[in-house]
Enzyme design. Structure first.
Site, PDB file in Angstrom:
ATOM      1  N   HIS A   1      -2.148   3.319   6.676  1.00 18.46           N
ATOM      2  CA  HIS A   1      -0.749   3.453   6.638  1.00 18.46           C
ATOM      3  C   HIS A   1      -0.058   4.314   7.696  1.00 18.46           C
ATOM      4  CE1 HIS A   1      -0.607   0.975   3.238  1.00 18.46           C
ATOM      5  NE2 HIS A   1      -1.209   1.967   2.500  1.00 18.46           N
TER       6      HIS A   1
ATOM      7  N   ASP B   1      -8.018  -3.737   2.281  1.00 19.01           N
ATOM      8  CA  ASP B   1      -7.448  -2.977   1.110  1.00 19.01           C
ATOM      9  C   ASP B   1      -6.396  -4.101   0.400  1.00 19.01           C
ATOM     10  OD1 ASP B   1      -6.836   0.405   0.453  1.00 19.01           O
ATOM     11  OD2 ASP B   1      -5.153  -0.855   0.485  1.00 19.01           O
TER      12      ASP B   1
HETATM   13  C1  OKP Z   1      -2.826   3.709  -0.358  1.00 18.07           C
HETATM   14  B1  OKP Z   1      -3.848   2.621   0.342  1.00 18.07           B
HETATM   15  C2  OKP Z   1       3.733   5.518  -5.605  1.00 18.07           C
HETATM   16  C3  OKP Z   1       3.204   4.378  -5.660  1.00 18.07           C
HETATM   17  C4  OKP Z   1       2.720   3.676  -4.344  1.00 18.07           C
HETATM   18  C5  OKP Z   1       1.676   4.432  -2.315  1.00 18.07           C
HETATM   19  C6  OKP Z   1       0.149   3.640  -2.391  1.00 18.07           C
HETATM   20  C7  OKP Z   1      -0.555   3.751  -1.387  1.00 18.07           C
HETATM   21  C8  OKP Z   1      -2.089   3.186  -1.199  1.00 18.07           C
HETATM   22  N1  OKP Z   1       3.041   6.566  -5.941  1.00 18.07           N
HETATM   23  N2  OKP Z   1       1.826   4.991  -3.543  1.00 18.07           N
HETATM   24  O1  OKP Z   1      -3.600   1.311   0.905  1.00 18.07           O
HETATM   25  O2  OKP Z   1      -4.921   2.377  -0.831  1.00 18.07           O
HETATM   26 ZN    ZN Z   2      -4.812   0.329  -0.962  1.00 18.23          ZN
END
Ligand code: OKP
Ligand code: ZN
Length: 343
Positions: A159, A195
């Site tokens: 991200h 992912d």
């Molecule tokens: C990271 B990876 C809020 C819910 C979403 C972000 C998710 C990030 C995922 N606490 N939070 O792609 O596994």
């Molecule tokens: Zn993820």
């Protein structure tokens, strides 16, 4: 298969993240990496080696110098005013307006981030630096002829853009490794992101380029994080047109449906004919994942690994997400052994 990992990567351990209106314990915890390591050791995947410490040159090929400097120094600045909490952003720029970097720390945290799920603490810097070093050491081992290597990157990276952290990510480890392959002489590198969440950082970094193909299978962003990118009609920009492929899938997707998307992804990668494949490996597509809504089971991950091996490419696996800690070790191990068994 060799694994690369540094215990410095365990030092990033947030107190909590803002999740659905509550401050909850961080889903992205050091325990994830420890449990993966335990499983790789008990099932004898292969040797686990420490990364070679590197300078910042390879990181700076992807990330802006001011952003890197901000990540290295922000916690000390925060700590002087808030000795008992992690640094978490809470204010962001208005849509579409050009923003000046503010002087104020809250302004800078917002400027360099996209969400409030990604706390920064005292040892975030050594952990993210070690995670990037892990990616780069694993990349070099593939370059030197290993058929596949697992870089146990944690914190994850997909991200992160050139100057934005968020989604538990700070340095885009896969992008750094892809650029390193190119700088070491490769002409084309493919990134396959499996992912659950769309790798928006990776897409943004490479969307206007034709030397890195970015293919991502993920939950439809209309319903799932990161919401604003990852739609099927995003196919690349300018000379990168045709070198971004998004394959969004609905909530509840099971292996039958997932496998068809994976076949499409691998066919596109074959047509591109890269010298190297980087897999952004998330196992949050698992049915038991606490923040995701796909229905893959542990055995499906073995088939997935075998299918990826059919691409016949030197492959660098880099860890992204996966939050069902009881099963994370098994699921990661299954992908990697599935891959090896197919050879
Ligand atoms: C990271 B990876 C809020 C819910 C979403 C972000 C998710 C990030 C995922 N606490 N939070 O792609 O596994
Ligand atoms: Zn993820």
């Amino acid at each position: 298969m060799l694994t690369v990992f540094s215990t410095d990567q365990l030092r990033h351990a947030g107190r909590g993240e803002l999740h659905r209106g509550q401050l909850l314990p961080c889903f992205e915890s050091p325990k994830r990496a420890q449990l993966i390591l335990d499983e790789l050791e008990s099932r004898n995947l292969g040797e686990i080696i420490a990364p070679e410490p590197r300078g910042l040159e390879a990181v700076l090929r992807i990330h802006d110098a001011a952003y890197v400097d901000f990540l290295q120094t922000v916690f000390d600045r925060w700590h002087e005013i808030h000795p008992d909490s992690d640094a978490i952003p809470h204010t962001w720029n208005l849509r579409g307006t050009q923003s000046t970097l503010p002087q104020n720390i809250y302004g800078q945290l917002g400027y360099y981030s996209c969400d409030a799920s990604t706390p920064i603490m005292a040892d975030t810097w050594p952990a993210i630096k070690a995670s990037a070093d892990t990616a780069l050491t694993a990349q070099r081992l593939v370059l030197e002829g290993q058929r596949s290597v697992f870089g146990l990157t944690r914190p994850p990276g997909h991200h992160a853009t050139s100057d934005v952290f968020g989604g538990y990510c700070f340095f885009n480890n896969a992008a750094i490794a892809a650029q390193a392959f190119l700088d070491d002489g490769a002409e084309r590198v493919a990134i396959l992101d499996i992912d659950y969440h769309h790798g928006n950082g990776t897409q943004i970094i490479f969307e206007d380029r034709n030397d890195v193909l970015v293919v991502s299978i993920h939950a439809d962003p209309a319903e799932a994080y990161p919401y604003f990118m990852g739609y099927a009609n995003e196919t690349g920009v300018a000379s990168g047109k045709g070198f971004t492929l998004n394959l969004p899938l609905p909530e509840g997707t099971d292996w039958r449906r997932y496998q068809r998307a994976l076949e499409t992804a691998l066919a596109a990668i074959s047509r591109f004919a890269p010298e190297h494949l980087i897999v952004s490996l998330g196992v949050d597509t698992f049915a038991g994942d606490p923040i995701s809504r796909f229905q893959l089971n542990s055995n499906d991950f073995s088939i997935m690994g075998r299918q990826i091996a059919q691409a016949g490419l030197p492959t660098l696996f880099l860890m992204e997400g996966g939050y069902a800690v009881d099963d994370i070790g098994c699921n990661v191990m299954n992908v990697l052994t599935g891959f090896e068994e197919a050879l």
